[in-house]
Design a protein around this motif. Structure first.
Motif, PDB file in Angstrom:
ATOM      1  N   LYS A   1       0.747  -1.189  -0.112  1.00  0.00           N
ATOM      2  CA  LYS A   1       0.095  -0.132  -0.010  1.00  0.00           C
ATOM      3  C   LYS A   1       1.047   1.258  -0.028  1.00  0.00           C
ATOM      4  O   LYS A   1       0.530   2.179  -0.772  1.00  0.00           O
ATOM      5  N   ALA A   2       1.823   1.173   0.799  1.00  0.00           N
ATOM      6  CA  ALA A   2       2.813   2.457   0.969  1.00  0.00           C
ATOM      7  C   ALA A   2       3.662   2.597  -0.426  1.00  0.00           C
ATOM      8  O   ALA A   2       3.864   3.573  -1.158  1.00  0.00           O
ATOM      9  N   LEU A   3       3.931   1.464  -0.842  1.00  0.00           N
ATOM     10  CA  LEU A   3       4.857   1.599  -2.176  1.00  0.00           C
ATOM     11  C   LEU A   3       3.845   2.207  -3.251  1.00  0.00           C
ATOM     12  O   LEU A   3       4.196   2.870  -4.120  1.00  0.00           O
ATOM     13  N   THR A   4       2.657   1.608  -3.348  1.00  0.00           N
ATOM     14  CA  THR A   4       1.689   1.835  -4.318  1.00  0.00           C
ATOM     15  C   THR A   4       1.367   3.577  -4.039  1.00  0.00           C
ATOM     16  O   THR A   4       1.348   4.332  -5.210  1.00  0.00           O
ATOM     17  N   ASP A   5       1.022   3.801  -2.954  1.00  0.00           N
ATOM     18  CA  ASP A   5       0.925   5.561  -2.712  1.00  0.00           C
ATOM     19  C   ASP A   5       2.027   6.261  -2.886  1.00  0.00           C
ATOM     20  O   ASP A   5       1.642   7.438  -3.490  1.00  0.00           O
ATOM     21  N   SER A   6       3.074   6.022  -3.039  1.00  0.00           N
ATOM     22  CA  SER A   6       4.433   6.572  -3.274  1.00  0.00           C
ATOM     23  C   SER A   6       4.353   7.048  -4.713  1.00  0.00           C
ATOM     24  O   SER A   6       4.890   7.962  -5.078  1.00  0.00           O
ATOM     25  N   PHE A   7       3.767   6.177  -5.677  1.00  0.00           N
ATOM     26  CA  PHE A   7       3.820   6.315  -6.948  1.00  0.00           C
ATOM     27  C   PHE A   7       2.433   7.167  -7.353  1.00  0.00           C
ATOM     28  O   PHE A   7       2.090   7.363  -8.548  1.00  0.00           O
ATOM     29  N   GLY A   8       1.443   7.422  -6.276  1.00  0.00           N
ATOM     30  CA  GLY A   8       0.103   8.083  -6.667  1.00  0.00           C
ATOM     31  C   GLY A   8      -0.778   6.919  -7.340  1.00  0.00           C
ATOM     32  O   GLY A   8      -1.516   7.333  -8.275  1.00  0.00           O
ATOM     33  N   ALA A   9      -0.237   5.597  -7.343  1.00  0.00           N
ATOM     34  CA  ALA A   9      -1.134   4.651  -7.778  1.00  0.00           C
ATOM     35  C   ALA A   9      -2.131   3.927  -6.939  1.00  0.00           C
ATOM     36  O   ALA A   9      -2.385   4.360  -5.827  1.00  0.00           O
ATOM     37  N   GLN A  10      -2.944   3.018  -7.391  1.00  0.00           N
ATOM     38  CA  GLN A  10      -3.953   2.354  -6.957  1.00  0.00           C
ATOM     39  C   GLN A  10      -3.527   0.685  -6.649  1.00  0.00           C
ATOM     40  O   GLN A  10      -2.968   0.117  -7.588  1.00  0.00           O
ATOM     41  N   LEU A  11      -3.677   0.087  -5.395  1.00  0.00           N
ATOM     42  CA  LEU A  11      -3.374  -1.277  -5.282  1.00  0.00           C
ATOM     43  C   LEU A  11      -4.468  -2.089  -5.691  1.00  0.00           C
ATOM     44  O   LEU A  11      -5.767  -1.759  -5.344  1.00  0.00           O
ATOM     45  N   ARG A  12      -4.096  -3.247  -6.396  1.00  0.00           N
ATOM     46  CA  ARG A  12      -5.035  -4.043  -6.603  1.00  0.00           C
ATOM     47  C   ARG A  12      -4.372  -5.373  -6.308  1.00  0.00           C
ATOM     48  O   ARG A  12      -3.422  -5.794  -6.555  1.00  0.00           O
ATOM     49  N   ILE A  13      -5.241  -6.164  -5.454  1.00  0.00           N
ATOM     50  CA  ILE A  13      -4.723  -7.605  -5.118  1.00  0.00           C
ATOM     51  C   ILE A  13      -5.529  -8.620  -5.515  1.00  0.00           C
ATOM     52  O   ILE A  13      -6.832  -8.507  -5.410  1.00  0.00           O
ATOM     53  N   THR A  14      -5.012  -9.645  -6.001  1.00  0.00           N
ATOM     54  CA  THR A  14      -5.992 -10.774  -6.268  1.00  0.00           C
ATOM     55  C   THR A  14      -5.515 -12.212  -5.728  1.00  0.00           C
ATOM     56  O   THR A  14      -4.375 -12.260  -5.204  1.00  0.00           O
ATOM     57  N   ARG A  15      -6.198 -13.231  -6.012  1.00  0.00           N
ATOM     58  CA  ARG A  15      -5.987 -14.309  -5.537  1.00  0.00           C
ATOM     59  C   ARG A  15      -5.001 -15.334  -6.440  1.00  0.00           C
ATOM     60  O   ARG A  15      -5.192 -15.294  -7.257  1.00  0.00           O
ATOM     61  N   LEU A  16      -4.297 -15.970  -5.881  1.00  0.00           N
ATOM     62  CA  LEU A  16      -3.242 -16.995  -6.273  1.00  0.00           C
ATOM     63  C   LEU A  16      -4.143 -18.211  -6.656  1.00  0.00           C
ATOM     64  O   LEU A  16      -4.779 -18.959  -5.727  1.00  0.00           O
ATOM     65  N   ARG A  17      -4.449 -18.710  -7.918  1.00  0.00           N
ATOM     66  CA  ARG A  17      -4.925 -19.969  -8.352  1.00  0.00           C
ATOM     67  C   ARG A  17      -3.958 -21.114  -8.877  1.00  0.00           C
ATOM     68  O   ARG A  17      -2.847 -20.450  -9.368  1.00  0.00           O
ATOM     69  N   PRO A  18      -4.133 -22.236  -8.649  1.00  0.00           N
ATOM     70  CA  PRO A  18      -3.315 -23.625  -9.041  1.00  0.00           C
ATOM     71  C   PRO A  18      -3.733 -23.403 -10.795  1.00  0.00           C
ATOM     72  O   PRO A  18      -3.780 -24.727 -10.954  1.00  0.00           O
ATOM     73  N   SER A  19      -3.580 -22.585 -11.314  1.00  0.00           N
ATOM     74  CA  SER A  19      -3.689 -22.613 -13.059  1.00  0.00           C
ATOM     75  C   SER A  19      -2.558 -22.576 -13.398  1.00  0.00           C
ATOM     76  O   SER A  19      -1.545 -21.925 -12.958  1.00  0.00           O
ATOM     77  N   GLY A  20      -2.348 -23.115 -14.672  1.00  0.00           N
ATOM     78  CA  GLY A  20      -0.876 -23.132 -15.367  1.00  0.00           C
ATOM     79  C   GLY A  20       0.090 -23.436 -14.729  1.00  0.00           C
ATOM     80  O   GLY A  20      -0.034 -24.408 -14.011  1.00  0.00           O
ATOM     81  N   ARG A  21       1.255 -22.549 -14.545  1.00  0.00           N
ATOM     82  CA  ARG A  21       2.391 -23.084 -13.867  1.00  0.00           C
ATOM     83  C   ARG A  21       1.761 -22.941 -12.428  1.00  0.00           C
ATOM     84  O   ARG A  21       2.681 -23.234 -11.412  1.00  0.00           O
ATOM     85  N   GLY A  22       0.909 -22.084 -12.068  1.00  0.00           N
ATOM     86  CA  GLY A  22       0.509 -21.947 -10.563  1.00  0.00           C
ATOM     87  C   GLY A  22       0.373 -23.263 -10.051  1.00  0.00           C
ATOM     88  O   GLY A  22       0.254 -23.428  -8.662  1.00  0.00           O
ATOM     89  N   ALA A  23      -0.292 -24.395 -10.725  1.00  0.00           N
ATOM     90  CA  ALA A  23      -0.255 -25.652 -10.221  1.00  0.00           C
ATOM     91  C   ALA A  23       0.874 -26.210  -9.529  1.00  0.00           C
ATOM     92  O   ALA A  23       0.856 -26.910  -8.536  1.00  0.00           O
ATOM     93  N   ASP A  24       1.953 -26.023 -10.116  1.00  0.00           N
ATOM     94  CA  ASP A  24       3.421 -26.466  -9.777  1.00  0.00           C
ATOM     95  C   ASP A  24       3.919 -25.827  -8.351  1.00  0.00           C
ATOM     96  O   ASP A  24       4.562 -26.361  -7.659  1.00  0.00           O
ATOM     97  N   VAL A  25       3.390 -24.608  -8.054  1.00  0.00           N
ATOM     98  CA  VAL A  25       3.747 -24.006  -6.712  1.00  0.00           C
ATOM     99  C   VAL A  25       2.567 -23.710  -5.849  1.00  0.00           C
ATOM    100  O   VAL A  25       2.850 -23.115  -4.748  1.00  0.00           O
ATOM    101  N   TRP A  26       1.496 -23.914  -6.199  1.00  0.00           N
ATOM    102  CA  TRP A  26       0.388 -23.547  -5.302  1.00  0.00           C
ATOM    103  C   TRP A  26       0.435 -24.097  -4.019  1.00  0.00           C
ATOM    104  O   TRP A  26       0.346 -23.505  -3.171  1.00  0.00           O
ATOM    105  N   GLU A  27       0.684 -25.349  -3.716  1.00  0.00           N
ATOM    106  CA  GLU A  27       1.177 -25.846  -2.380  1.00  0.00           C
ATOM    107  C   GLU A  27       2.062 -24.960  -1.562  1.00  0.00           C
ATOM    108  O   GLU A  27       2.047 -24.899  -0.351  1.00  0.00           O
TER     109      GLU A  27
END
Lengths: 408, 102
Positions: free
Chosen positions: A187-213
């Protein structure tokens, strides 16, 4: 003939919007369009297993035709991604073409092409949104999953955008076990650029399946994330991706529903239409924009989407008292962890996911996508999460100037 | 420059007055949906929804009537539902989806 067709419940009149959304819309609200599988990075959790361009990718003319169709269907904006969309040579042309046809563009990038000139161009352009991906608030955390140097590239792009006077650009973060403790720093880093923070969920999709655990947040982190979202949710975007956390108690802002094939879908680089960006698998492939009738035909007529457009009535979750809050969670997360689609989400905050995962058949092979565009050779700045890659020297004298030298 | 007079709270521009002439905002598009319509504002990039087909008709015909109340009457919104329609139009006014005509 009609006797063999499964009965589909009819859409009710009136009532809550969320119930209406379960029956689908005439056009998607939120359409993700991945322009290319090519990417300069090799992030360990890439949802589309991107790396190498697919030779069948839509041509410029075909992409323009898709935009024309989206305009006719009144899809007011698209989320463009990849791969790294900006490495497509016609990216900037397609951006202007879309905007000129009333289709706004929100694109995700690792920042590789956002130099000062491009940043200034974007700042001048109306109706475009930029999201810079960053999966650590520090280079150390980020580069382990996105690759060495990727933090520097992303922050340079953020700097360029801020300097150009770009408004409302976003820093887009996938929450992992390694960065879940950095939300305030993000949040602090984003604010320092005057930007907006967007956070999303990690899914076990694609290569995400290999590292999801290894990378999906722990239960304690999910609880902290939920509290953090309740406290900060108004100033942070989530793409409504954490709706499974609503089963902790209070509903999170946004649409608490799996929108796959109902209000969202994915057009992949070769024009295939999937139910959602996290579901690149044959089971969720509804059709292709190149076929007669184009995207509209796929969205409105595909059997798969028709199946997805009815409320869930059976399965273990419907009996749970929290079902109305989380609606069973994320379809893709269940699918790629080998869980039944009408059962709990693997990250079910009531703990039913953990027991479902533990109860899986030990012989179970989790479903894999039929597509993999991952780089086959080593990539500059390879992520180190899975250990240091063994990179053979390109030329034998990289090892020693005298290597291979035959004397005498 | 004269010093500005104190602004009374009642002149808040987002207060919706159904006795004024209204119209769908110029930068707003309506997309018909089975339950009503999706409303999109190209300026604010905000998305909203009209939850009944009657409400869609009201919004689309606001511009043809001298007041919002007249539009509600012309669309045969039952007396019992009048208040909820006025509230819905108020929400649309606040999010700049509809604007007053001059």
């Amino acid at each position: 003939m009609t006797a063999v067709l499964p009965e589909r419940p009819a859409r009710p009149t009136g009532g809550r919007l969320i119930d209406q959304f379960e029956y689908g819309l005439d056009a998607p609200i939120c359409l993700t369009w991945e322009l290319t599988y090519a990417c300069n990075l090799a992030c360990v959790h890439c949802l589309s297993s991107s790396g190498r361009r697919d030779p069948r990718e839509l041509s410029t003319a075909e992409a323009e035709a898709v935009i024309d169709e989206l305009q006719r269907m009144q899809v007011f904006y698209v989320n463009v991604g990849g791969g790294e969309p900006t490495v497509r040579p016609d990216f900037w042309h397609l951006l202007d073409y879309a905007i000129g046809h009333d289709v706004g563009v929100k694109f995700s990038t690792n920042g590789v092409k956002l130099d000062k000139a491009r940043a200034a161009q974007l700042a001048r352009t109306d109706y475009v949104d930029v999201q810079i991906s960053l999966d650590g608030a520090t280079a150390e955390v980020n580069d382990r999953v996105r690759g060495a140097g990727s933090f520097a590239t992303a922050t340079k792009a953020l700097e360029n955008l801020a300097e150009a006077g770009m408004k409302d650009f976003k820093v887009s973060v996938v929450v992992t076990r390694e960065n879940a403790g950095q939300l305030d720093e993000f949040k602090a880093l984003t604010d320092s650029f005057g930007a907006q923070l967007r956070i999303t969920r990690l899914r076990p999709s694609g290569r995400g399946a290999d590292v999801w655990e290894q990378l999906h947040p722990t239960m304690a982190q999910q609880k902290d994330l939920y509290s953090w979202l309740l406290a900060n949710g108004d100033n942070v975007l989530t793409g409504d991706s954490f709706f499974h956390l609503s089963a902790f108690g209070e509903a999170l802002p946004g649409l608490n529903l799996c929108g796959a094939g109902r209000v969202v879908c994915l057009i992949d680089p070769v024009g295939d239409v999937y139910a959602c960006p996290f579901a690149i698998h044959e089971d969720f492939l509804a059709g292709n924009v190149r076929s007669p009738g184009g995207f509209q035909q796929v969205w409105q007529q595909s059997e798969l989407f028709a199946d997805l457009r009815s409320p869930q009535t059976g399965g273990a979750c419907t009996k749970c008292q929290h079902f109305d809050s989380c609606r069973g969670g994320c379809m893709a997360a269940k699918f790629f962890t080998g869980l039944p689609l009408d059962g709990p989400d693997p990250e079910c905050v009531q703990g039913y996911g953990e027991s479902a995962l533990a109860a899986r058949d030990t012989e179970l092979v989790t479903p894999r996508s039929h597509l993999d565009h991952s780089h086959t050779g080593p990539v500059r700045g390879q992520p180190t999460l899975l250990g240091m890659p063994a990179i053979p020297p390109a030329k034998i004298c990289d090892e020693s100037p005298l290597a291979g030298l035959q004397l005498g | 420059m004269t010093s500005p007079a104190p602004v009374p709270a009642v002149t808040d521009p987002v207060v919706f007055d159904p006795e004024l002439p209204w119209q769908r905002a110029r930068s707003v598009a309506l997309r018909p949906e089975p339950f009503g319509a999706l409303v999109y504002h190209f300026g604010t990039r905000k998305l909203s929804f009209l939850k009944s087909k009657t409400l869609v008709r009201v919004v689309e015909t606001l511009a043809d009537h001298p007041t919002a109340t007249a539009a509600l009457l012309a669309c045969e919104v039952p007396e019992s539902q009048r208040a909820s329609y006025v509230k819905a139009l108020g929400d649309l006014a606040r999010s700049q989806m509809i604007e007053t005509r001059t």
